[in-house]
Design a protein around this motif. Structure first.
Motif, PDB file in Angstrom:
ATOM      1  N   ASP A  91       0.839  -0.970   0.154  1.00  0.00           N
ATOM      2  CA  ASP A  91      -0.165   0.145  -0.252  1.00  0.00           C
ATOM      3  C   ASP A  91       0.912   1.288   0.076  1.00  0.00           C
ATOM      4  O   ASP A  91       1.720   1.577   0.631  1.00  0.00           O
ATOM      5  N   LYS A  98      -7.419  -4.284   0.482  1.00  0.00           N
ATOM      6  CA  LYS A  98      -6.355  -5.435   0.302  1.00  0.00           C
ATOM      7  C   LYS A  98      -5.573  -5.942   1.532  1.00  0.00           C
ATOM      8  O   LYS A  98      -5.539  -6.123   2.089  1.00  0.00           O
ATOM      9  N   SER A  99      -5.219  -4.446   1.767  1.00  0.00           N
ATOM     10  CA  SER A  99      -4.393  -4.013   3.250  1.00  0.00           C
ATOM     11  C   SER A  99      -5.429  -4.086   4.474  1.00  0.00           C
ATOM     12  O   SER A  99      -4.711  -4.718   5.940  1.00  0.00           O
ATOM     13  N   LEU A 152      -5.955   0.487   1.169  1.00  0.00           N
ATOM     14  CA  LEU A 152      -6.830  -0.428   0.337  1.00  0.00           C
ATOM     15  C   LEU A 152      -7.367  -1.979   1.258  1.00  0.00           C
ATOM     16  O   LEU A 152      -7.045  -1.997   1.975  1.00  0.00           O
ATOM     17  N   VAL A 173      -7.258  -7.322   4.996  1.00  0.00           N
ATOM     18  CA  VAL A 173      -6.513  -8.472   5.211  1.00  0.00           C
ATOM     19  C   VAL A 173      -4.806  -8.168   5.911  1.00  0.00           C
ATOM     20  O   VAL A 173      -4.561  -9.511   6.330  1.00  0.00           O
ATOM     21  N   ILE A 174      -4.452  -7.558   5.393  1.00  0.00           N
ATOM     22  CA  ILE A 174      -2.820  -7.426   5.140  1.00  0.00           C
ATOM     23  C   ILE A 174      -2.513  -6.923   6.459  1.00  0.00           C
ATOM     24  O   ILE A 174      -1.831  -7.788   7.702  1.00  0.00           O
TER      25      ILE A 174
END
Ligand code: B1M
Length: 220
Positions: free
Chosen positions: A103, A155-156, A153, A158-159
């Motif tokens: 990110d 996605k972030s 994001l 999840v990270i």
């Protein structure tokens, strides 16, 4: 346009020319933080909406982000310090701050840095795209009291969950309380889903000021 509308417009249009003069004029009317919160962030919000609806292309978003950063840098020296003096007594505690792996968004993280630094905390700002290994190494090396992760994001989010799981498996969860923030996160995701995952303390900060309140609570 009137001054504050013009300033907001500058962020949306990514227009740098005359920015500093407008900011200086704005500073005679409002404190720096109010200019950031009411005017500049409102411009970034519009940028996000325009980009999200396909009305603005990425290079222009980048330009807006650059103007935003320039504006914040210009205002930063005018942000009120806490009562402990201009250098800020950084003795309240130390936090390692990073935007998570994959990110690149860092405007929010850097605002958190500014607010915490101006209120007595020492911030080790690692920058963007930081894997959990780098974050934990820095926390270790700097004797951090807490870790802050930012990510915008989806996605972030999840990270962040994976990072907390990694901290569990390394047995360091009870060592560092974790503060999480960023546009894609929700309070319920952090307070329900992630609290269930993480063996230590994990808290959600909606904005930089909540980040400060949480840090104060963690250090109390
Ligand atoms: Co990006 N981007 N972007 N972008 N960008 C978003 C996040 C997006 C929502 C835009 C949209 O579609 N409407 C979208 C994410 C969609 C999703 O995941 N669901 C998106 C996308 C898709 C992308 C790319 C993938 C685009 C592409 O390449 N096709 C790409 C990603 C690259 C990557 O990361 N690998 C990308 C790139 C970029 C730019 C480089 C152009 C630029 C970033 C420049 C930079 O940061 N240096 C950019 C920008 C500017 C945005 C928007 C428009 C604005 C973000 C911002 O700075 N807001 C953004 C739209 C949006 O967020 N709605 C968007 C202002 C900032 C102050 O807010 O960071 O949320 P924010 O911080 C807040 C709070 O969240 C909180 O405090 C701050 C306020 O006080 N906070 C914390 C944040 N972190 C905290 C940590 C804490 C505590 C509080 O404690 C640790």
């Amino acid at each position: 346009l009137p001054l504050f509308e013009r300033l907001e417009r500058r962020i949306v249009d990514g227009e740098r020319n005359g920015l500093e003069a407008d900011l200086d004029a704005a500073l005679t009317e409002k404190p720096a933080l109010e200019i950031i919160n009411d005017t500049l962030l409102s411009g970034m919000k519009t940028v996000g909406e325009l980009f999200g609806s396909g009305q603005m292309q990425l290079p222009f978003v980048l330009q807006s982000a650059e103007v935003m950063k320039t504006a914040v840098a210009h205002l930063e020296p005018h942000i009120e310090q806490d009562s402990e003096g201009p250098e800020g007594n950084r003795g309240k505690g130390r936090i390692v701050l990073a935007t998570v792996k994959g990110d690149v968004h860092d405007i929010g993280k850097n605002l958190v840095d500014i607010i915490l630094s101006n209120n007595g905390y020492e911030v080790v700002n690692l920058g963007i795209k930081q894997p959990i290994t780098a974050i934990l190494d820095a926390a270790e090396e700097n004797g951090a009291d807490a870790i802050g992760m930012s990510g915008l994001l989806v996605k972030s989010t999840v990270i962040m969950k994976e990072n907390l799981e990694e901290m569990n498996s390394r047995g360091v969860a009870t060592r560092w309380p974790v503060l999480l923030g960023g546009a894609a996160l929700t309070r319920s995701y952090v307070e329900n889903d992630l609290t269930e995952v993480y063996l230590g303390e994990v808290r959600y900060a909606r904005d930089a000021f909540e980040g400060l309140r949480l840090m104060d609570a963690v250090m109390a």
